[in-house]
Design a protein around this motif. Structure first.
Motif, PDB file in Angstrom:
ATOM      1  N   VAL A 277     -22.070 -27.423  19.282  1.00 52.26           N
ATOM      2  CA  VAL A 277     -21.079 -28.454  19.611  1.00 52.26           C
ATOM      3  C   VAL A 277     -21.606 -29.834  19.253  1.00 52.26           C
ATOM      4  O   VAL A 277     -20.929 -30.628  18.584  1.00 52.26           O
ATOM      5  N   THR A 278     -22.842 -30.142  19.676  1.00 55.80           N
ATOM      6  CA  THR A 278     -23.387 -31.475  19.394  1.00 55.80           C
ATOM      7  C   THR A 278     -23.663 -31.661  17.902  1.00 55.80           C
ATOM      8  O   THR A 278     -23.547 -32.774  17.390  1.00 55.80           O
ATOM      9  N   ASP A 279     -24.004 -30.583  17.193  1.00 55.84           N
ATOM     10  CA  ASP A 279     -24.191 -30.686  15.742  1.00 55.84           C
ATOM     11  C   ASP A 279     -22.881 -31.065  15.048  1.00 55.84           C
ATOM     12  O   ASP A 279     -22.865 -31.884  14.117  1.00 55.84           O
ATOM     13  N   SER A 280     -21.778 -30.459  15.492  1.00 51.37           N
ATOM     14  CA  SER A 280     -20.486 -30.783  14.878  1.00 51.37           C
ATOM     15  C   SER A 280     -20.109 -32.234  15.165  1.00 51.37           C
ATOM     16  O   SER A 280     -19.592 -32.931  14.285  1.00 51.37           O
ATOM     17  N   LEU A 281     -20.392 -32.704  16.372  1.00 51.32           N
ATOM     18  CA  LEU A 281     -20.104 -34.105  16.695  1.00 51.32           C
ATOM     19  C   LEU A 281     -21.030 -35.045  15.931  1.00 51.32           C
ATOM     20  O   LEU A 281     -20.606 -36.121  15.491  1.00 51.32           O
TER      21      LEU A 281
ATOM     22  N   SER B 244     -17.146 -27.957  26.604  1.00 51.08           N
ATOM     23  CA  SER B 244     -16.320 -27.819  25.409  1.00 51.08           C
ATOM     24  C   SER B 244     -16.583 -28.971  24.465  1.00 51.08           C
ATOM     25  O   SER B 244     -17.101 -30.019  24.867  1.00 51.08           O
ATOM     26  N   MET B 245     -16.193 -28.780  23.199  1.00 51.40           N
ATOM     27  CA  MET B 245     -16.333 -29.852  22.221  1.00 51.40           C
ATOM     28  C   MET B 245     -15.442 -31.028  22.578  1.00 51.40           C
ATOM     29  O   MET B 245     -15.850 -32.181  22.490  1.00 51.40           O
ATOM     30  N   ARG B 246     -14.210 -30.737  23.023  1.00 52.59           N
ATOM     31  CA  ARG B 246     -13.264 -31.810  23.312  1.00 52.59           C
ATOM     32  C   ARG B 246     -13.745 -32.673  24.475  1.00 52.59           C
ATOM     33  O   ARG B 246     -13.579 -33.894  24.458  1.00 52.59           O
ATOM     34  N   ALA B 247     -14.345 -32.044  25.479  1.00 47.55           N
ATOM     35  CA  ALA B 247     -14.840 -32.811  26.618  1.00 47.55           C
ATOM     36  C   ALA B 247     -15.962 -33.754  26.201  1.00 47.55           C
ATOM     37  O   ALA B 247     -16.020 -34.918  26.625  1.00 47.55           O
TER      38      ALA B 247
ATOM     39  N   ILE C 271      -3.775 -25.774  23.400  1.00 49.67           N
ATOM     40  CA  ILE C 271      -4.057 -24.346  23.346  1.00 49.67           C
ATOM     41  C   ILE C 271      -3.755 -23.839  21.936  1.00 49.67           C
ATOM     42  O   ILE C 271      -2.625 -23.888  21.461  1.00 49.67           O
ATOM     43  N   SER C 272      -4.793 -23.381  21.259  1.00 42.49           N
ATOM     44  CA  SER C 272      -4.639 -22.931  19.877  1.00 42.49           C
ATOM     45  C   SER C 272      -5.838 -22.086  19.492  1.00 42.49           C
ATOM     46  O   SER C 272      -6.937 -22.239  20.046  1.00 42.49           O
ATOM     47  N   ASN C 273      -5.646 -21.192  18.560  1.00 42.58           N
ATOM     48  CA  ASN C 273      -6.747 -20.357  18.061  1.00 42.58           C
ATOM     49  C   ASN C 273      -7.522 -21.046  16.945  1.00 42.58           C
ATOM     50  O   ASN C 273      -8.525 -20.545  16.482  1.00 42.58           O
ATOM     51  N   ILE C 274      -7.022 -22.209  16.508  1.00 39.57           N
ATOM     52  CA  ILE C 274      -7.668 -22.940  15.410  1.00 39.57           C
ATOM     53  C   ILE C 274      -8.728 -23.873  15.985  1.00 39.57           C
ATOM     54  O   ILE C 274      -8.466 -24.631  16.926  1.00 39.57           O
ATOM     55  N   LEU C 275      -9.946 -23.816  15.429  1.00 37.23           N
ATOM     56  CA  LEU C 275     -11.025 -24.678  15.881  1.00 37.23           C
ATOM     57  C   LEU C 275     -10.729 -26.129  15.478  1.00 37.23           C
ATOM     58  O   LEU C 275     -10.426 -26.411  14.323  1.00 37.23           O
ATOM     59  N   GLU C 276     -10.834 -27.032  16.432  1.00 34.99           N
ATOM     60  CA  GLU C 276     -10.507 -28.438  16.180  1.00 34.99           C
ATOM     61  C   GLU C 276     -11.575 -29.119  15.342  1.00 34.99           C
ATOM     62  O   GLU C 276     -12.768 -28.855  15.496  1.00 34.99           O
ATOM     63  N   ASP C 277     -11.145 -30.008  14.483  1.00 38.76           N
ATOM     64  CA  ASP C 277     -12.043 -30.892  13.741  1.00 38.76           C
ATOM     65  C   ASP C 277     -12.157 -32.190  14.537  1.00 38.76           C
ATOM     66  O   ASP C 277     -11.161 -32.888  14.724  1.00 38.76           O
ATOM     67  N   PRO C 278     -13.357 -32.532  15.031  1.00 37.53           N
ATOM     68  CA  PRO C 278     -13.497 -33.746  15.852  1.00 37.53           C
ATOM     69  C   PRO C 278     -13.018 -35.007  15.141  1.00 37.53           C
ATOM     70  O   PRO C 278     -12.452 -35.904  15.774  1.00 37.53           O
ATOM     71  N   LEU C 279     -13.238 -35.065  13.821  1.00 35.28           N
ATOM     72  CA  LEU C 279     -12.816 -36.257  13.081  1.00 35.28           C
ATOM     73  C   LEU C 279     -11.294 -36.388  13.091  1.00 35.28           C
ATOM     74  O   LEU C 279     -10.760 -37.499  13.241  1.00 35.28           O
TER      75      LEU C 279
END
Length: 812
Positions: free
Chosen positions: A568-572, A204-207, A387-395
């Motif tokens: 995922v890595t592109d967003s980070l 996951s992105m969060r991990a 838990i949410s349907n909204i995609l998280e913004d890493p920033l």
């Protein structure tokens, strides 16, 4: 055996894991798996066992606590907090390195291992070169101090010239050593965390964000902890050796002036680390992009590009190691200058012994608080997303952690002010100084917001650069230069308001000298600087997050992971570009305030040596004006040499990549393996060669100017001309450096994120003519934001610390 598939062509290769044989069938993976040496070892946990660590560290911590107890309670507290923070950093590092590398991540390991070896090899060679320079400068300092004059206080205390030379020389070496360790720690954790972040991105992105931020936190806590511990250790040793506070003639207020060598050592190493690392990373990046993206039309981090490993190595030696050394010397310079100003003000206001200790040790306590609140902010970012349907913004996730640290810093700053800055003669003084601190905290937050606005592609400025790229390469460059120039306005206004407001807030504190004149103004600006740096560890963690995420993206691309992992890595990586840009804005803001403190400390030191007031610098004096011109010229010449060094090194990389593509056409069809080692070797040698000239220019010029005008003053019967000209030199160099660094950092970051915006699909996306124009802008901005710009941060503070150390040379 396992079958490997190239994500771009679908070509397949088969490898026997037992024998290491590769059947070349057109696979990107086959190019990497043909290196059997990288299958012999796998990155594991910390090399030190718990028992070994206890044997080394426990006695050392006990010795430091005993030394602190012999000095004062504040020193004891500082040693306790810094030791705890270093242990916490060790625990986080251990937990990160305990993340297992699954069997199906073997391809990732085969990419990460040469990155680790290349980074560690370059750092060893670079630091070896810096060490030799440091030894030469150590001898020079000892010789100079063996013949320099002493201040009246030093003569009264019975300090000999030999003892003073020894203390200054050793403090220089200690500052250089700690700065080197701080830089190395950033690189060490980065090259071991990158593969873990890449592996967690498959979950996951969060991990992945969780691991990258904690890895950055390890380096940040080590950097800040070492800085505070080193200054406190040196203060306590001088206190014990010189018998300060024991009824002798040596007073505690005389000690901070003896610590300037520590700041100079830190600045010296940071300058060469930033130059060498910046030249390395951007020469490889520019070379890889120009031939790979524009000429050959292959993606970023494509394994067919011979310069891709050198590019990924550069992220670690330029962005991680160099930035760690940069922030180390920023905090060291701020602490030492604030201690000097606190001691000077305490003497003027005739404070009691306990009150004096409070003002002198206050900077150390503030940065201990920074370690605590930043550590809490880092661990507040959890591994699991809500838990949410909204995609998280890493920033936004990281900014929530920053807000936790910021709120705690505001509370902690008030408690520290009340505990340490309360005095009987002015009961409300601590509240005024708390106001100064809040001005600094607010300035830091505004700097982050302003820089984000100019460098994040969510906002209009970066999108305007992307839009300008639709009409060609030239309009992209014009738009980027214009944005960089415009971006200097708001930060300068913020700095100006912060300095003036903090100065007058300090003057209104109620502290007065023997003649009844307010004397708390300069210390007020020092407290504002402390407020700005009160969350420095968390900000550095966000900064180091960037190159770790960038490396993880390269590992994912080169090991042919699924497209969703690369997303995922592109967003980070895109967020990492923004965090790197915002932390550079934070760094130049803190550098501006710290340089003002160092300038004030320099004037105090000249007054101490000459026993004459030195409070004004008259730029109407022709020689002083010329000194100012020379200071401004230095900033431009230094920047030019740094950018030219990147250009020359990048040319060598471009020629080598073109040569390999021409002589080995099988590289483009995955039938032949690029010679990655050749590009790594070219960039490393070039970076080490090219960093020398701008570094020597920066170190030598203030000394040459000061000594030259000292002799001019002798001939013209102007006894104070030398220090006055150096003061003008410092003033103009600082102002020009602040503006130049703001321009270079912001323009470079905006060009980079304009490219990322187009690569995300805007204006035709990857491979379009618009994309190629943004790549050109990005290559122009690379030496701006990662070589010249960050090096100027160090330059303006190093100029101040070197003049503090060498001030006696400029006096008649």
């Amino acid at each position: 055996a396992m079958t490997l598939v190239d994500p771009h062509t679908g070509a397949r290769a088969r490898m026997s894991k037992a024998e290491g044989d590769v059947e070349l069938g057109g696979s990107a993976n086959a190019l990497l798996l043909s290196e059997p040496k990288y299958r012999k070892s796998r990155p594991g946990s910390l090399q030190f066992s718990g028992t070994m660590l206890s044997i080394i560290c426990v006695p050392l911590c006990l010795a430091l606590l005993f030394l602190g107890l012999q000095t004062n309670t504040v020193a004891l507290l500082v040693f306790a907090v810094t030791s705890a923070s270093l242990y916490f950093a060790y625990s986080m590092a251990k937990s990160i390195l305990a993340i297992n590398i699954a069997a199906d991540q073997e391809n990732m390991f085969l990419v990460s291992e040469p990155i680790r070896e290349g980074a560690e090899g370059f750092i060893r060679t670079q630091y070896g070169t810096i060490s030799r320079f440091s030894v030469v400068l150590f001898v020079f300092i000892v010789v100079i101090y063996s013949f320099r004059q002493l201040t009246p206080e030093q003569e009264q205390a019975g300090i000999s010239k030999g003892l003073l030379a020894t203390i200054t020389g050793i403090s220089f070496l200690l500052g250089a050593l700690c700065s080197g360790i701080a830089g190395y720690s950033g690189m060490w954790v980065s090259v071991r965390a990158n593969i873990r972040v890449a592996g967690e991105a498959r979950k996951s992105m969060r991990a992945a964000l969780y691991v990258a931020l904690r890895a950055g936190g390890v380096a940040a806590l080590v950097v800040v902890g070492l800085t505070v511990m080193g200054v406190t250790f040196l203060f306590c040793v001088c206190h014990a050796i010189l018998g300060a506070g024991s009824g002798g003639s040596m007073k505690s207020t005389d000690i901070p002036m003896l610590l300037v060598g520590y700041g100079f050592g830190a600045s010296f190493v940071a300058l060469f680390a930033q130059l060498g690392g910046g030249i390395y990373t951007k020469a490889a990046d520019v070379g890889a992009d120009l031939v790979g993206k524009i000429e050959s039309d292959i993606p970023e981090d494509d394994p067919r590009n011979p310069a891709v490993i050198a590019d990924l190595v550069g992220d670690n030696v330029g962005d991680c190691a160099a930035r760690g050394a940069d922030l180390f010397e920023s905090i060291a310079a701020e602490i030492i200058s604030a201690m000097i100003l606190g001691a000077s003000m305490a003497k003027k206001a005739n404070l009691t012994s306990s009150e004096t200790i409070g003002f002198m040790m206050f900077p150390l306590v503030v940065h201990c608080m920074d370690l605590v609140v930043s550590g809490i902010g880092i661990i507040s970012v959890s591994r699991d997303a809500p838990i949410s349907n909204i995609l998280e913004d890493p920033l936004e996730v990281m900014k929530k952690g920053y807000m936790v640290s910021l709120v705690l810093a505001i509370i902690g700053f008030g408690i520290a002010c009340n505990a340490m800055l309360s005095i009987s003669s002015a009961p409300s003084a601590w509240m005024y100084f708390y106001g100064c601190g809040l001005l600094g905290v607010g300035s830091a937050y505004l700097f982050l917001c302003i820089t984000q606005y100019y460098t994040d592609y969510k906002y209009r400025p970066v999108r305007q650069i992307a839009e300008s790229s639709t009409t060609g390469h030239g309009t992209n460059v014009i738009a980027g230069v214009a944005l960089g120039m415009e971006s200097t306005a708001m930060p300068v206004i913020v700095i100006s308001i912060a300095i003036v407001s903090a100065y007058w807030c300090g003057r209104m504190s109620g502290l007065v000298d023997m003649n009844g004149n307010p004397c708390g103004g300069l210390f007020g600006t020092a407290v504002a600087t402390m407020g700005m740096l009160s969350t420095a560890a968390y900000v550095l963690a966000m900064d180091i997050f960037g190159p770790i995420a960038d490396n993880a993206g390269g590992i994912v691309e080169m090991s042919s992971q699924p497209a969703n992992v690369r997303e995922v890595t592109d967003s980070l990586d895109a967020v990492g570009n923004t965090t790197k840009a915002t932390t550079k804005g934070f760094a130049i803001g803190s550098a501006a305030l710290a340089s003002f403190l160092l300038f004030s400390a320099y004037m105090d030191e000249v007054s101490a040596f000459t026993a004459k007031p030195f409070e004004h610098v008259d730029i109407a004096v022709p020689e002083v004006f010329v000194g100012g011109l020379l200071g401004s010229m230095l900033v431009y010449l230094f920047s030019a040499w740094a950018c030219k060094a990147v250009g020359k090194s990048a040319q060598e990389v471009v020629k080598e990549v073109r040569r390999q593509f021409q002589e080995r056409p099988g590289i483009m069809t995955y039938q032949d393996k690029p010679d990655y080692d050749r590009c790594v070797s070219i960039v490393a040698k070039s970076a080490l060669r090219e960093m020398t000239a701008p570094g020597i220019l920066a170190v030598s010029m203030p000394i040459v100017v000061g000594v030259t005008f000292r002799f001019v003053g002798l001939q013209t019967k102007q006894t104070m001309l030398g220090p006055q000209v150096v003061a003008g030199f410092l003033m103009f160099a600082t102002v020009a450096g602040i503006l130049m660094a703001l321009f270079l950092n912001t323009a470079g970051g905006a060009w980079d994120n304009a490219k990322k915006y187009v690569e995300a699909g805007a204006y035709g996306g990857k491979g379009s003519e618009t994309h190629k124009a943004t790549v050109t802008g990005d290559t122009v901005g690379d030496p701006f934001k990662d070589t010249a710009g960050p090096s100027i941060h160090v330059l303006i503070k190093m100029l101040a610390t070197i003049t503090l150390v060498m001030a006696p040379l400029f006096l008649d």
